[in-house]
Design a protein around this motif. Structure first.
Motif, PDB file in Angstrom:
ATOM      1  N   LEU A   4       0.842  -1.183   0.000  1.00 29.47           N
ATOM      2  CA  LEU A   4       0.000   0.000   0.000  1.00 29.47           C
ATOM      3  C   LEU A   4       0.881   1.236   0.000  1.00 29.47           C
ATOM      4  CD1 LEU A   4      -1.457   0.797   3.509  1.00 29.47           C
ATOM      5  CD2 LEU A   4       0.292  -0.896   3.141  1.00 29.47           C
ATOM      6  N   GLU A   5       0.254   2.361  -0.262  1.00 22.76           N
ATOM      7  CA  GLU A   5       0.931   3.651  -0.217  1.00 22.76           C
ATOM      8  C   GLU A   5       0.584   4.327   1.106  1.00 22.76           C
ATOM      9  OE1 GLU A   5       3.149   4.690  -2.499  1.00 22.76           O
ATOM     10  OE2 GLU A   5       2.775   2.780  -3.511  1.00 22.76           O
ATOM     11  N   SER A   6       1.587   5.027   1.660  1.00 24.35           N
ATOM     12  CA  SER A   6       1.393   5.704   2.936  1.00 24.35           C
ATOM     13  C   SER A   6       2.037   7.080   2.913  1.00 24.35           C
ATOM     14  CB  SER A   6       2.011   4.879   4.068  1.00 24.35           C
ATOM     15  OG  SER A   6       1.949   5.588   5.284  1.00 24.35           O
ATOM     16  N   ARG A   7       1.253   8.089   3.264  1.00 25.60           N
ATOM     17  CA  ARG A   7       1.816   9.424   3.481  1.00 25.60           C
ATOM     18  C   ARG A   7       2.252   9.582   4.939  1.00 25.60           C
ATOM     19  NH1 ARG A   7      -2.898  11.154   0.213  1.00 25.60           N
ATOM     20  NH2 ARG A   7      -3.920  11.338   2.212  1.00 25.60           N
ATOM     21  N   HIS A   8       1.865   8.605   5.774  1.00 21.86           N
ATOM     22  CA  HIS A   8       2.117   8.684   7.219  1.00 21.86           C
ATOM     23  C   HIS A   8       2.731   7.370   7.711  1.00 21.86           C
ATOM     24  CE1 HIS A   8      -1.523  11.223   6.320  1.00 21.86           C
ATOM     25  NE2 HIS A   8      -0.571  12.098   6.582  1.00 21.86           N
ATOM     26  N   SER A  22      -3.765  14.026  15.415  1.00 23.45           N
ATOM     27  CA  SER A  22      -3.967  12.852  14.564  1.00 23.45           C
ATOM     28  C   SER A  22      -2.637  12.357  14.005  1.00 23.45           C
ATOM     29  CB  SER A  22      -4.895  13.204  13.400  1.00 23.45           C
ATOM     30  OG  SER A  22      -4.223  14.090  12.507  1.00 23.45           O
ATOM     31  N   ILE A  23      -2.656  11.180  13.415  1.00 21.64           N
ATOM     32  CA  ILE A  23      -1.465  10.645  12.746  1.00 21.64           C
ATOM     33  C   ILE A  23      -1.008  11.616  11.662  1.00 21.64           C
ATOM     34  CG2 ILE A  23      -0.683   8.811  11.184  1.00 21.64           C
ATOM     35  CD1 ILE A  23      -2.337   6.835  12.832  1.00 21.64           C
ATOM     36  N   ALA A  24      -1.951  12.133  10.871  1.00 12.64           N
ATOM     37  CA  ALA A  24      -1.612  13.071   9.801  1.00 12.64           C
ATOM     38  C   ALA A  24      -1.016  14.360  10.368  1.00 12.64           C
ATOM     39  CB  ALA A  24      -2.846  13.382   8.961  1.00 12.64           C
ATOM     40  N   MET A  80       7.359  14.866   8.439  1.00  7.34           N
ATOM     41  CA  MET A  80       7.652  13.453   8.201  1.00  7.34           C
ATOM     42  C   MET A  80       6.751  12.817   7.135  1.00  7.34           C
ATOM     43  SD  MET A  80      10.174  12.843  10.389  1.00  7.34           S
ATOM     44  CE  MET A  80      10.285  11.075  10.498  1.00  7.34           C
ATOM     45  N   GLU A  81       5.952  13.628   6.431  1.00  2.00           N
ATOM     46  CA  GLU A  81       5.094  13.060   5.386  1.00  2.00           C
ATOM     47  C   GLU A  81       5.961  12.594   4.224  1.00  2.00           C
ATOM     48  OE1 GLU A  81       0.770  14.815   5.481  1.00  2.00           O
ATOM     49  OE2 GLU A  81       2.224  16.356   4.940  1.00  2.00           O
ATOM     50  N   ARG A  82       5.540  11.517   3.599  1.00  2.00           N
ATOM     51  CA  ARG A  82       6.311  10.947   2.491  1.00  2.00           C
ATOM     52  C   ARG A  82       5.501  10.969   1.220  1.00  2.00           C
ATOM     53  NH1 ARG A  82      11.419   8.352   4.098  1.00  2.00           N
ATOM     54  NH2 ARG A  82      11.640   9.301   6.101  1.00  2.00           N
TER      55      ARG A  82
END
Length: 162
Positions: free
Chosen positions: A16-20, A150-152, A160-162
């Motif tokens: 999966l893709e994750s920004r977090h 929140s996590i975001a 730390m967003e990717r």
């Protein structure tokens, strides 16, 4: 960030893709502790549901945790679906229909190297097991229940967003 994950026996693999993707959020609640947290807590990260690709889906089982309301004494089932391998029991991810666009894989199921967090959030400490002593870093934050961040928001605050 592209993430690859699997169960211990290899019967389930996923990506999966994750920004977090930073594993910073340590949850000490009894549900996380008993379903995925042998160290007294579990760590979930954030991902996008529409990018989740699963191999071995026939081996996945689901558990909706029993929730107890201490004020009323009533029990109900959580809407959150905790996915695990039906062969080896490895915790894989949590998905909740209230936030269908999000999936929360357990950091322990991720095979991709994850970024190291500069600080951690220890949450649900009010329900931790007495033997699960948090190992706190100098910048770590602690909460008896849920944090307001929140996590975001955590990822955004720390860049730390990717």
């Amino acid at each position: 960030m592209h993430l690859e994950g699997s169960c211990h026996c290899g019967a389930v693999r996923f990506s999966l893709e994750s920004r977090h993707p930073v594993p910073f959020n340590l949850c000490y609640c009894s549900i996380c502790r008993k379903t995925a947290g042998a160290g007294g807590y579990a760590i979930n990260i954030g991902g996008e549901t529409d990018t989740l690709v699963v191999e071995g889906e026939e081996n996945i089982r689901s558990y909706n945790a029993l929730l107890h309301d201490p004020d009323t004494g009533a029990d109900s089932r959580s809407l959150g679906e905790r996915k695990f391998c039906g062969l080896c029991g490895s915790a894989l991810w949590v998905w909740d229909p209230r936030w269908p666009e999000l999936v929360h894989p357990h950091a322990s199921a991720i095979d991709t190297e994850l970024p190291v967090p500069p600080e951690r959030t220890h949450l649900m400490l009010g329900s931790r097991a007495n033997w699960a002593e948090p190992c706190l870093g100098p910048k770590d934050k602690t909460f008896d229940a849920y944090p307001s961040e929140s996590i975001a928001a955590w990822h955004e605050r720390l860049g730390m967003e990717r």
